[in-house]
Design a protein around this motif. Structure first.
Motif, PDB file in Angstrom:
ATOM      1  N   TRP A  70       0.829  -1.207   0.000  1.00 37.80           N
ATOM      2  CA  TRP A  70       0.000   0.000   0.000  1.00 37.80           C
ATOM      3  C   TRP A  70       0.864   1.258   0.000  1.00 37.80           C
ATOM      4  O   TRP A  70       0.605   2.202  -0.750  1.00 37.80           O
ATOM      5  CB  TRP A  70      -0.930  -0.029   1.202  1.00 37.80           C
ATOM      6  CG  TRP A  70      -1.776   1.196   1.395  1.00 37.80           C
ATOM      7  CD1 TRP A  70      -1.849   1.968   2.510  1.00 37.80           C
ATOM      8  CD2 TRP A  70      -2.689   1.775   0.460  1.00 37.80           C
ATOM      9  NE1 TRP A  70      -2.752   2.999   2.339  1.00 37.80           N
ATOM     10  CE2 TRP A  70      -3.287   2.901   1.073  1.00 37.80           C
ATOM     11  CE3 TRP A  70      -3.070   1.453  -0.843  1.00 37.80           C
ATOM     12  CZ2 TRP A  70      -4.220   3.709   0.443  1.00 37.80           C
ATOM     13  CZ3 TRP A  70      -4.015   2.261  -1.482  1.00 37.80           C
ATOM     14  CH2 TRP A  70      -4.576   3.363  -0.846  1.00 37.80           C
ATOM     15  N   GLY A 107     -14.125  -2.963   4.695  1.00 38.82           N
ATOM     16  CA  GLY A 107     -13.133  -2.138   5.360  1.00 38.82           C
ATOM     17  C   GLY A 107     -13.031  -2.418   6.843  1.00 38.82           C
ATOM     18  O   GLY A 107     -12.267  -1.775   7.548  1.00 38.82           O
ATOM     19  N   PRO A 120      -6.000   0.432   3.627  1.00 37.32           N
ATOM     20  CA  PRO A 120      -7.283   0.889   3.078  1.00 37.32           C
ATOM     21  C   PRO A 120      -8.314  -0.226   3.122  1.00 37.32           C
ATOM     22  O   PRO A 120      -7.987  -1.386   3.391  1.00 37.32           O
ATOM     23  CB  PRO A 120      -6.917   1.228   1.631  1.00 37.32           C
ATOM     24  CG  PRO A 120      -5.862   0.211   1.295  1.00 37.32           C
ATOM     25  CD  PRO A 120      -5.045   0.045   2.557  1.00 37.32           C
ATOM     26  N   SER A 121      -9.547   0.134   2.833  1.00 41.12           N
ATOM     27  CA  SER A 121     -10.588  -0.881   2.686  1.00 41.12           C
ATOM     28  C   SER A 121     -10.537  -1.428   1.256  1.00 41.12           C
ATOM     29  O   SER A 121      -9.924  -0.825   0.365  1.00 41.12           O
ATOM     30  CB  SER A 121     -11.964  -0.277   2.949  1.00 41.12           C
ATOM     31  OG  SER A 121     -12.275   0.676   1.936  1.00 41.12           O
ATOM     32  N   GLN A 124     -11.903   1.004  -1.257  1.00 42.82           N
ATOM     33  CA  GLN A 124     -10.989   2.107  -1.583  1.00 42.82           C
ATOM     34  C   GLN A 124      -9.970   1.680  -2.638  1.00 42.82           C
ATOM     35  O   GLN A 124      -9.666   2.440  -3.556  1.00 42.82           O
ATOM     36  CB  GLN A 124     -10.271   2.582  -0.318  1.00 42.82           C
ATOM     37  CG  GLN A 124     -11.145   3.359   0.646  1.00 42.82           C
ATOM     38  CD  GLN A 124     -10.418   3.690   1.938  1.00 42.82           C
ATOM     39  OE1 GLN A 124      -9.739   2.844   2.530  1.00 42.82           O
ATOM     40  NE2 GLN A 124     -10.557   4.925   2.391  1.00 42.82           N
TER      41      GLN A 124
END
Length: 295
Positions: A70, A107, A120-121, A124
């Motif tokens: 991420w 999420g 993040p979820s 997202q």
């Protein structure tokens, strides 16, 4: 905070939360290369610890791999490398299937670790992937239109991509590409404005400087083209006009440096001839323009 996180990372055995915090803070501070390096160091350190302890690697929030994807995806997104960001996000999707509730489609998180908070979820990530795919699609359509000499169409495609609020790095590329289309249509003021936006968004984007210099020469302003090229080459020069960055952060290969030096020599030769600025071209007008058209 960066210093405190660094102390935590260096002063103890591998702790994912501290390593993730350090990388995240570097990212938020705009230190993209350092954030990427922190991810690599975290993964290396985690692997070394696993080897020492003879532990089997698990895909959970204690592994550096569970959060580095991420951070690294955001680094490439900010730099404008959409393809690399896209690949990292697609690879990171596996953690939503293998994390056993650490991250879910809604999420939700089953633990309260810092790593889980930073991740993040699923929605997202999916939304970001869709946005990147659309931006790349529009950019490629614009490039294809330029190749086909359909410059108005290219401008529309680049403008649509810019409307999707891309990262500063990718927006710089789009502005520079749109400037090329404007240049072909001899809409020099718009082309020069887009070059200025490109270097403001990403001072390291070399292509925008070469395009700016070419446009300035086209409108008989070679002295300003010289300043632009000198700025890239880090050559001493007088205070620059507003559209030239004070200190460009361009990293040039030897081949690129030779190219810039050649362009600089040509611009300097043109400056010595010192032609009057071509105000008609700059305004996108013909020499035969009426007074009303000039107004």
């Amino acid at each position: 905070l960066l210093a405190d996180a660094a102390v935590l990372v260096e002063g103890m055995t591998y702790w994912s939360d501290a390593a993730a915090l350090q990388a995240w803070l570097l990212l938020r501070a705009g230190r993209l290369d350092a954030a990427e390096a922190a991810c690599k160091a975290a993964k290396d350190l985690w692997q070394q610890q696993q080897q020492r302890q003879h532990l089997r690697q698990q895909q959970d929030s204690s592994t550096a791999s569970s959060w580095c994807w991420w951070i690294e995806a955001q680094v490439h997104w900010h730099k404008g490398d959409m393809t690399a960001a896209q690949e990292l996000l697609q690879a990171g999707m596996q953690w939503f299937d293998s994390s056993n509730g650490t991250a879910g489609a809604d999420g939700g998180k089953s633990s309260a670790s810092l790593v889980d908070v930073l991740l993040p979820s699923l929605s997202q990530v999916q939304q970001l992937l869709e946005n990147i795919a659309e931006q790349l699609k529009l950019k490629e359509a614009g490039n294809a239109a330029v190749s086909a000499k359909k410059y108005e169409q290219a401008i529309e495609q680049y403008t649509s991509a810019l409307a999707l609020q891309p990262s500063s790095g990718f927006a710089a590329v789009l502005h520079s590409n749109r400037a090329a289309a404007y240049q072909q249509l001899e809409r020099f003021s718009e082309a020069l404005a887009d070059c200025g936006r490109a270097v403001a968004l990403d001072p390291s984007y070399a292509k925008a400087y070469t395009r700016m210099a070419q446009i300035l020469e086209a409108v008989h302003r070679p002295s300003e083209a010289v300043l632009v090229l000198q700025d890239v080459l880090k050559a001493p020069h007088q205070p620059a006009p507003h559209h030239v960055t004070a200190a460009a952060a361009v990293t040039l290969s030897q081949a690129d440096r030779r190219k810039f030096e050649g362009l600089l020599a040509a611009a300097q030769a043109a400056a010595r001839r010192l032609q009057t600025p071509h105000h008609y071209k700059l305004l996108g007008l013909k020499m035969s323009a009426t007074e009303e058209e000039i107004r």
